[in-house]
Design a protein around this motif. Structure first.
Motif, short mmCIF file in Angstrom:
data_model
loop_
_atom_site.label_atom_id
_atom_site.label_comp_id
_atom_site.label_asym_id
_atom_site.label_seq_id
_atom_site.Cartn_x
_atom_site.Cartn_y
_atom_site.Cartn_z
N LEU A 1 19.24 30.89 48.44
CA LEU A 1 19.46 30.48 49.82
C LEU A 1 19.63 28.98 49.94
O LEU A 1 20.50 28.50 50.67
CB LEU A 1 18.31 30.96 50.72
CG LEU A 1 18.65 32.20 51.54
CD1 LEU A 1 18.76 33.41 50.63
CD2 LEU A 1 17.61 32.45 52.62
N TYR B 1 23.17 27.72 51.33
CA TYR B 1 23.21 27.31 52.72
C TYR B 1 22.85 25.85 52.97
O TYR B 1 23.31 25.26 53.94
CB TYR B 1 22.26 28.19 53.56
CG TYR B 1 22.76 29.58 53.76
CD1 TYR B 1 23.77 29.86 54.67
CD2 TYR B 1 22.24 30.64 53.02
CE1 TYR B 1 24.23 31.15 54.86
CE2 TYR B 1 22.69 31.94 53.19
CZ TYR B 1 23.69 32.19 54.12
OH TYR B 1 24.14 33.48 54.30
N PRO C 1 22.82 26.14 58.37
CA PRO C 1 22.40 26.97 59.52
C PRO C 1 21.90 26.16 60.71
O PRO C 1 21.88 26.66 61.83
CB PRO C 1 21.27 27.84 58.94
CG PRO C 1 21.58 27.92 57.49
CD PRO C 1 22.11 26.56 57.15
N SER D 1 25.44 28.76 64.41
CA SER D 1 25.39 28.88 62.96
C SER D 1 24.03 29.43 62.50
O SER D 1 23.96 30.23 61.58
CB SER D 1 25.67 27.54 62.29
OG SER D 1 24.70 26.58 62.67
N TYR D 2 22.97 29.01 63.20
CA TYR D 2 21.65 29.53 62.84
C TYR D 2 21.55 31.01 63.21
O TYR D 2 20.99 31.81 62.45
CB TYR D 2 20.55 28.75 63.56
CG TYR D 2 19.15 29.20 63.17
CD1 TYR D 2 18.61 28.84 61.95
CD2 TYR D 2 18.40 30.00 64.02
CE1 TYR D 2 17.34 29.26 61.57
CE2 TYR D 2 17.12 30.43 63.66
CZ TYR D 2 16.61 30.05 62.43
OH TYR D 2 15.36 30.48 62.07
N LYS E 1 24.01 33.21 63.34
CA LYS E 1 24.78 33.99 62.37
C LYS E 1 24.05 34.08 61.03
O LYS E 1 24.07 35.13 60.37
CB LYS E 1 26.17 33.36 62.17
CG LYS E 1 27.04 33.43 63.43
CD LYS E 1 28.35 32.68 63.27
CE LYS E 1 29.32 33.42 62.41
NZ LYS E 1 30.67 32.80 62.42
N TYR E 2 23.40 33.00 60.65
CA TYR E 2 22.62 32.99 59.42
C TYR E 2 21.49 34.02 59.49
O TYR E 2 21.30 34.82 58.57
CB TYR E 2 22.06 31.59 59.19
CG TYR E 2 20.88 31.54 58.25
CD1 TYR E 2 21.05 31.58 56.87
CD2 TYR E 2 19.58 31.46 58.74
CE1 TYR E 2 19.96 31.55 56.01
CE2 TYR E 2 18.48 31.42 57.89
CZ TYR E 2 18.68 31.46 56.53
OH TYR E 2 17.60 31.44 55.68
N ARG F 1 20.83 37.58 57.42
CA ARG F 1 19.59 37.86 56.68
C ARG F 1 18.97 39.18 57.15
O ARG F 1 18.44 39.93 56.34
CB ARG F 1 18.60 36.71 56.88
CG ARG F 1 19.01 35.36 56.31
CD ARG F 1 19.21 35.43 54.82
NE ARG F 1 20.60 35.69 54.42
CZ ARG F 1 20.96 36.22 53.29
NH1 ARG F 1 20.07 36.63 52.41
NH2 ARG F 1 22.23 36.41 53.01
N TYR G 1 13.29 33.41 55.24
CA TYR G 1 14.62 33.33 55.83
C TYR G 1 14.60 32.53 57.13
O TYR G 1 15.48 31.71 57.39
CB TYR G 1 15.15 34.74 56.13
CG TYR G 1 15.45 35.58 54.91
CD1 TYR G 1 15.58 35.03 53.65
CD2 TYR G 1 15.59 36.97 55.03
CE1 TYR G 1 15.85 35.80 52.55
CE2 TYR G 1 15.86 37.76 53.93
CZ TYR G 1 15.98 37.18 52.68
OH TYR G 1 16.26 37.95 51.58
N PRO H 1 16.09 27.03 56.44
CA PRO H 1 16.94 25.88 56.80
C PRO H 1 16.14 24.62 57.08
O PRO H 1 16.50 23.53 56.63
CB PRO H 1 17.68 26.39 58.04
CG PRO H 1 17.68 27.87 57.90
CD PRO H 1 16.35 28.19 57.30
#
Length: 363
Positions: free
Chosen positions: A62, A66, A70, A76-77, A79-80, A84, A144, A148
């Protein structure tokens, strides 16, 4: 940094299969308890480290894929996170639904929300209910959610990342022990410490951190130089994994306990073993050895791709149901892998690809 070849991670995929096999042997060790020497049995009793291999690998993959992307925007977060969720939940929900529909197996389990959300594994009271081994999915999913942010902190200073993880651990302990002091904590939420250390992200976060640190070093020129100075990382990383596992096993008093139940064993497991695994992973990616070639074979890659399914079916409901129809002398080892490969191609992979296509359309 040098561009990594497309097949760089093939050996890591094969390593997933080895980790899953280790967990299978660990869960079936009771059948050999009276036949194997105590020293061998004690060593096998620590093969739960296959889960640690998964955690370190998740941290690496990850972070490598990434980084901080994210957090570039809310979308974007989102979708991330959805990706997951699509990675671990659909197959788990399917197996869990079959479990609940089959009342012969689930008649004493009524914690539906906790089971479907994976939150059940934060309560010692419910930790061995439902799809028991799915506790590790809860640990994964907390990673997960936070990864980020963790990678941003790591890029600023590794001390920030460690401090944040330590703060989370202390906060979770405060909640669990605070509830115990306040009302006895009847649901046994985040309590006691022994349960926390084995079953929660808050206590096992350094396993993911080791994988993240490897990805960070690989992406930095100076970090890559440090990694390249390591001589024979596959050999020495592998030997060190064996040594640390054996060292943990030494703290087991008999065949019915684990070395990690002692603080010395847990210390080795959380602080030193993940580093050895990360070094071994670096060796698999940077060296062409007999081990990397074997792990990169088509068979091991196939088993590695199906390893998530295998992990979810090798004990608990699916395995018990399968045993009721057919139970082979190898504890259904081969049959479980065949079932896992079929489920991977027919259910898991199509489901994930479908979810991924839907998520990609979010604007």
């Amino acid at each position: 940094m040098e561009t990594l070849k497309k097949n760089t991670f093939d050996a890591l995929t094969g390593m997933r299969a080895i980790a899953a096999i280790m967990v299978f042997v660990y869960h079936n060790r009771k059948y050999w308890r009276d036949d194997l020497p105590f020293a061998v049995m004690r060593f096998i009793s620590e093969w739960h480290i296959g889960v640690t291999v998964f955690f370190v690998l998740s941290g690496f993959l990850l972070a490598y894929r990434y980084e901080d992307s994210p957090l570039e925007s809310k979308k974007s977060y989102l979708k991330y996170i959805l990706l997951r969720i699509a990675r671990i939940f659909p197959l788990y929900w399917i197996l869990l639904s079959f479990f609940f529909l089959d009342t012969a197996y689930s008649n004493n389990v009524d914690t539906y929300f906790l089971q479907y959300s994976l939150l059940y594994s934060l309560f010692e009271k419910y930790a061995v209910s439902g799809i028991v081994q799915a506790w590790s999915l809860q640990v994964e999913f907390f990673f997960y959610l936070l990864s980020p942010l963790l990678f941003v902190l790591l890029k600023k200073n590794w001390k920030y990342c460690i401090s944040f993880l330590l703060g989370l651990f202390l906060l979770s302990c405060t909640i669990g022990y605070g509830l115990h002091w306040y009302n006895g904590n009847p649901e046994v939420f985040l309590y006691p410490l022994k349960f926390m250390m084995g079953n929660t992200f808050f206590a096992r976060s350094l396993e993911f951190f080791s994988g993240m640190l490897l990805a960070y070093l690989m992406k930095k020129e100076k970090g890559l130089e440090v990694l390249k100075r390591l001589k024979n990382p596959t050999l020495y990383g592998g030997i060190t994994i064996i040594i640390f596992t054996a060292a943990i096993a030494l703290f087991a008093r008999n065949n019915f306990v684990h070395g990690v139940e002692r603080w010395e064993g847990r210390l080795i497991h959380e602080l030193f073993l993940p580093v050895a695994i990360a070094v071994f992973f670096w060796g698999l990616m940077s060296e062409k050895t007999f081990i990397s070639k074997v792990l990169s074979t088509k068979l091991l890659i196939l088993l590695g791709n199906a390893s998530f399914v295998f992990y979810l079916v090798h004990i608990s409901y699916f395995n018990l149901k399968l045993k009721s129809y057919l139970y082979l002398p190898d504890r259904n080892f081969v049959l479980l892998w065949i079932c896992s490969i079929i489920i991977y191609f027919c259910i898991e992979k199509p489901l994930y690809n479908g979810c991924r296509n839907l998520i990609a359309k979010i604007k």
